[in-house]
Enzyme design. Structure first.
Site, PDB file in Angstrom:
ATOM      1  N   ILE A   1      44.664 -39.785 -25.460  1.00 14.89           N
ATOM      2  CA  ILE A   1      44.996 -40.601 -26.631  1.00 14.89           C
ATOM      3  C   ILE A   1      43.795 -40.790 -27.548  1.00 14.89           C
ATOM      4  O   ILE A   1      43.960 -40.943 -28.764  1.00 14.89           O
ATOM      5  CB  ILE A   1      45.554 -41.962 -26.200  1.00 14.89           C
TER       6      ILE A   1
ATOM      7  N   CYS B   1      51.229 -36.620 -16.597  1.00 11.39           N
ATOM      8  CA  CYS B   1      49.883 -36.607 -17.180  1.00 11.39           C
ATOM      9  C   CYS B   1      49.026 -37.517 -16.312  1.00 11.39           C
ATOM     10  O   CYS B   1      48.904 -37.279 -15.116  1.00 11.39           O
ATOM     11  CB  CYS B   1      49.906 -37.024 -18.645  1.00 11.39           C
ATOM     12  N   SER B   2      48.466 -38.558 -16.872  1.00 10.70           N
ATOM     13  CA  SER B   2      47.711 -39.507 -16.046  1.00 10.70           C
ATOM     14  C   SER B   2      48.643 -40.558 -15.455  1.00 10.70           C
ATOM     15  O   SER B   2      48.838 -40.628 -14.250  1.00 10.70           O
ATOM     16  CB  SER B   2      46.606 -40.164 -16.875  1.00 10.70           C
TER      17      SER B   2
END
Length: 654
Positions: free
Chosen positions: A448, A517-518
C-alpha cells in the site's frame, strides 16, 4: 421486436416513396438511394445487438456461465483518464440540469431548505453523480445538512482559476462550498472527508487539495475572513466527531440498498458453490472464528469445526481459506485467505495442508483433463525458457509426471522479497513441498505504501499539467509520457490485470486458485474481484457488481476507515492510508475500455462509487469490518450508497 418491426415498416415505406419519386421524375426524397444500404445495415445491426444483449441478460439471470472477457495479451492500461467511451445515460424521471442553469427548486441558504430531486452534474463520462448541487448564489442542502458559517456578500476570490470573479463561501455540516456570482462553472463543493490537505496561509488565503485530484485556492477580502478561516480549519480537521452519514437520510421508495446488497448473503454461494455438495457454510455471526470475516462464509465440507479452529490459529488474523466461487464447467474453485504463520523456519500445520487439498474436491472430469493439459503446457514452456536462459529456476520447471499431479496454484500477490521479509517476523508464505499437488507463484504486486506514493506522484504530475502557469503546462506536456511512466501507476494496473487474467485462465482449465497477500484484505480483494469480473458475467451487471463489492470488499474486511482516512484516530495513522479500492475501480475501468458492451454500467457509475468512498455521506464504506458496522448499527442509522445509485432517477447504464 418493436425495433425490428419499425425497421421493416420504415424500410417498406421509404422504398415505396423512392419508387414513386423515380416514376414521377420529381425531386429526390430527403433520404438518397445510395444512403439506404448503410442506414438499414446500421439499423439491422442495432436490432441484432439489442437481441443479443437481451439473450446475455437472460443467461445471466438464469445463472448460466456466459462468456468470459479476454484481455488483450500485449495491451497496457490506457494512459488517459476519461476516454473515448462516453456512453452516459441517466434514467431519470426528471431532466438533468447543469450547474449553469437556474432552477426554481433551488433556494437560497437564508430561505427554506429543499431536498429531493436529482441533479446530474455536467462533464465527461467520469463525472460522478451527486444531488448536492451548487448553482451560482444558491445551494441545495441535503437532508440533515445545516449551514454553520458563511458570508452573505460576494467577498471571496477563487484565485486558482485565474479570473477575478467574486463569490460566497459556506461551511456546512457536510461540506465546504464556494458559490461564484458570475461563473457557475467555478462554483464547487467538497465534502469534509474528501479533503486531503487544508492549508491556511496568512490571514485570508485558503488552499484545499482533495482526494479526487482537485486543487482549490481562495482569498477572502472582508474583515471577518481570518476568523472564518480559523473556524473552518478547526471544524474540518476535527474528524473525531460523528460522520455526516449518521445525520443524513436519502429517501427512496424504490429500492433498499442494504436489502439488495446484504439481504440474503448465501444467494451467490447457492448459485455456484453449494450446488456441488462439496462445500458448507460456516456460521460466524458472533465473529468467534474471525473478527474481520463476514457472518457467513464457505469452506470445504470435509473440514470439521475442530480443524477450522486450528487453521485459524495458523493463518494471520485468523483469516482462513474461504472459497468464494466455483466454475460451473470445470469445478475449479477460487479461494482467499491471509498469509500463514510459517515463520523463518517454515512451520507446518497439517490441518491447513488438508484444507488446501480439499479445495480441489469439486473438480469435474472435464476439469481434470484440462488441468493436466494446462500444467503440461506450463512445464514445456518452463523447459524452453530454461534451455535458452543461463540461470534456470528449478522451482518454475515441472517434469511431465509432476505436471499431471498438480491440482492447485497458491497465488501470493506480494513480491518474493516481501514474503521472505515477513517470514523473519513469524509470518511468510507456504512451502509448496508440504502441499501435495500445489505450486506457488508470486505476482510481484507492491504494498500500500508504494501505491500511495504512486498516486501522490500522479497527482503532482496532473497539477503541473493543468497549472494556470503556461510555462509549467508547456514543460509538463513535453515530459508527460516519461513522467507518467515514472509514477508507476499504470505499471501497478498492469500487474493487477495480468494476475487477474492468470486466475481466469487457470480456473477455466480446471486449476483451483488460492489467493492471499499479507493479511488478505487489500491485494487479495483486488485480484479476486477482477478475476470474477472477467470470468462471470453476473458480476458485470449493476446488481451483481454491487453484491460483489459488498461481499468481497466490505464483508471480507477491507479496512475502508483506515485506508480512506474517514476520521482521525491515533491508531489510524496516515501512513496506513492508501487508494486500494480506487485502484481496483480504475482497473475495472481499464477492462470496461476494452469491452464497453460487456458491462451494464459505465464509467460514471464507477466514478460515483469512488467519490462516495471518501464522502462519508452514506454508510456503505464506513468502518473496517462488519463487526464494527454491527456494533454502530450502520444498517439502521445510515443510508446505503446503493439506494442512491440504483433509484430510477440516478441509475446509470453503459
Amino acid at each position: 421486436e418493436k425495433a425490428i418491426y419499425a425497421y421493416d415498416a420504415l424500410s417498406g415505406g421509404l422504398k415505396q416513396q423512392l419508387t414513386r419519386s423515380e416514376k414521377a421524375n420529381s425531386k429526390p426524397p430527403p433520404l438518397q438511394k445510395q444512403q439506404l444500404p448503410d442506414f438499414f445495415t446500421f439499423l439491422r445491426s442495432f436490432c441484432s445487438a439489442l437481441k443479443s444483449r437481451q439473450t446475455r441478460r437472460s443467461q445471466v439471470s438464469a445463472g448460466m456461465p456466459g462468456e468470459q472477457l479476454l484481455l488483450l495479451a500485449d495491451s497496457k492500461p490506457s494512459d488517459s483518464i476519461g476516454g473515448e467511451y462516453d456512453g452516459i445515460k441517466s434514467l431519470s424521471d426528471s431532466k438533468s440540469r447543469s450547474l449553469s442553469g437556474r432552477s426554481s427548486q433551488h433556494q437560497s441558504v437564508a430561505g427554506k431548505r429543499k431536498t429531493g430531486g436529482a441533479v446530474v452534474s455536467p462533464g465527461t463520462g467520469g463525472t460522478p453523480l451527486d444531488d448536492a448541487s451548487t448553482d451560482g448564489n444558491f445551494i441545495r442542502l441535503l437532508d440533515g445538512e445545516n449551514v454553520l458559517q458563511g458570508n452573505s456578500c460576494d467577498t471571496v476570490f477563487r484565485t486558482d482559476t485565474g479570473n477575478k470573479n467574486r463569490g460566497r463561501f459556506l461551511l456546512t455540516t457536510y461540506r465546504i462550498a464556494y458559490l461564484d456570482a458570475s461563473d457557475p462553472w467555478a462554483s464547487f463543493f467538497v465534502p469534509h472527508a474528501m479533503i486531503k490537505t487544508f492549508t491556511v496561509s496568512g490571514a485570508r488565503r485558503l488552499r484545499v487539495e482533495t482526494r479526487d485530484f482537485r486543487s482549490i485556492e481562495l482569498k477572502m477580502i472582508h474583515d471577518k475572513g481570518p476568523n472564518m478561516l480559523r473556524n473552518v480549519e478547526r471544524f474540518v480537521l476535527n474528524r473525531g466527531r460523528k460522520v455526516f452519514a449518521f445525520f443524513h437520510k436519502f429517501k427512496s421508495a424504490h429500492i433498499d440498498g442494504w436489502e439488495l446488497a446484504r439481504g440474503d448473503p448465501t444467494e451467490d454461494y447457492r448459485r455456484t458453490l453449494l450446488s456441488s455438495g462439496k462445500f458448507r457454510i460456516v456460521d460466524n455471526k458472533s465473529y468467534s472464528v474471525c473478527t474481520s470475516y463476514p457472518a457467513q462464509f464457505v469452506v470445504p465440507s470435509s473440514i470439521s469445526d475442530e480443524q477450522l479452529q486450528k487453521v485459524a490459529q495458523y493463518r494471520s488474523r485468523s483469516r482462513v481459506p474461504a472459497t468464494v466461487w466455483l466454475h460451473p464447467s470445470t469445478g475449479a474453485s477460487i479461494s482467499r485467505c491471509a498469509q500463514p504463520l510459517a515463520g523463518f523456519f517454515g512451520g507446518r500445520c497439517l490441518e491447513d495442508e488438508k484444507w488446501v487439498q480439499a479445495l480441489t474436491d469439486g473438480v469435474t472430469e472435464l476439469g481434470v483433463r484440462l488441468r493436466e493439459a494446462y500444467f503440461l503446457r506450463k512445464s514445456q514452456e518452463a523447459k524452453a525458457t530454461s534451455s535458452t536462459s543461463s540461470s534456470s529456476s528449478s522451482s518454475s520447471s515441472l517434469s511431465s509426471a509432476s505436471a499431471r499431479k498438480m491440482k492447485l496454484i497458491i497465488l501470493d500477490a506480494r513480491p518474493w522479497q516481501a514474503a521472505m521479509g515477513n517470514s523473519v517476523m513469524g509470518k511468510g508464505t507456504e512451502n509448496a513441498e508440504n502441499y501435495h499437488g500445489c505450486t506457488l507463484e508470486f505476482c510481484r504486486i507492491d504494498n500500500i505504501h508504494a501505491v500511495r506514493n504512486s498516486l501522490d506522484s500522479l497527482m503532482e504530475l496532473c497539477a503541473r499539467a493543468f497549472s494556470k502557469d503556461p510555462e509549467a503546462r508547456a514543460a509538463a506536456s513535453q515530459t508527460w509520457l516519461s513522467e507518467l511512466e515514472g509514477t508507476s501507476w499504470l505499471h501497478f494496473q498492469s500487474l493487477l490485470l495480468t494476475a487477474a487474467n492468470k486466475i481466469r485462465v487457470a480456473v477455466s482449465m480446471g486449476v483451483s486458485i488460492l489467493v492471499h497477500c499479507s493479511d488478505g484484505w487489500d491485494r487479495t480483494a483486488q485480484l479476486v474481484c477482477l478475476a470474477l469480473l472477467l470470468i462471470d458475467p453476473q458480476y458485470r451487471t449493476i446488481e451483481g457488481f454491487v453484491r460483489m463489492v459488498e461481499l468481497q470488499w466490505c464483508a471480507f474486511g477491507h479496512k475502508f476507515a483506515e485506508r480512506c482516512g474517514h476520521y482521525e484516530d491515533p491508531k489510524f495513522q496516515k501512513k496506513q492510508q492508501a487508494p486500494v479500492f480506487v485502484q481496483f475501480l480504475e482497473a475495472v475501468w481499464q477492462v470496461l475500455r476494452q469491452h464497453p458492451t460487456a458491462f451494464e454500467f459505465n464509467e460514471r457509475f464507477l466514478s460515483t462509487i469512488a467519490f462516495h468512498t471518501y464522502s462519508c455521506r452514506f454508510g456503505t464504506f464506513l468502518f473496517n469490518t462488519d463487526r464494527e458496522r454491527d456494533r454502530f448499527k450502520v444498517r439502521k442509522e445510515t443510508t446505503s450508497l446503493w439506494s442512491y445509485l440504483l433509484c430510477p432517477r440516478n441509475r446509470c447504464r453503459g
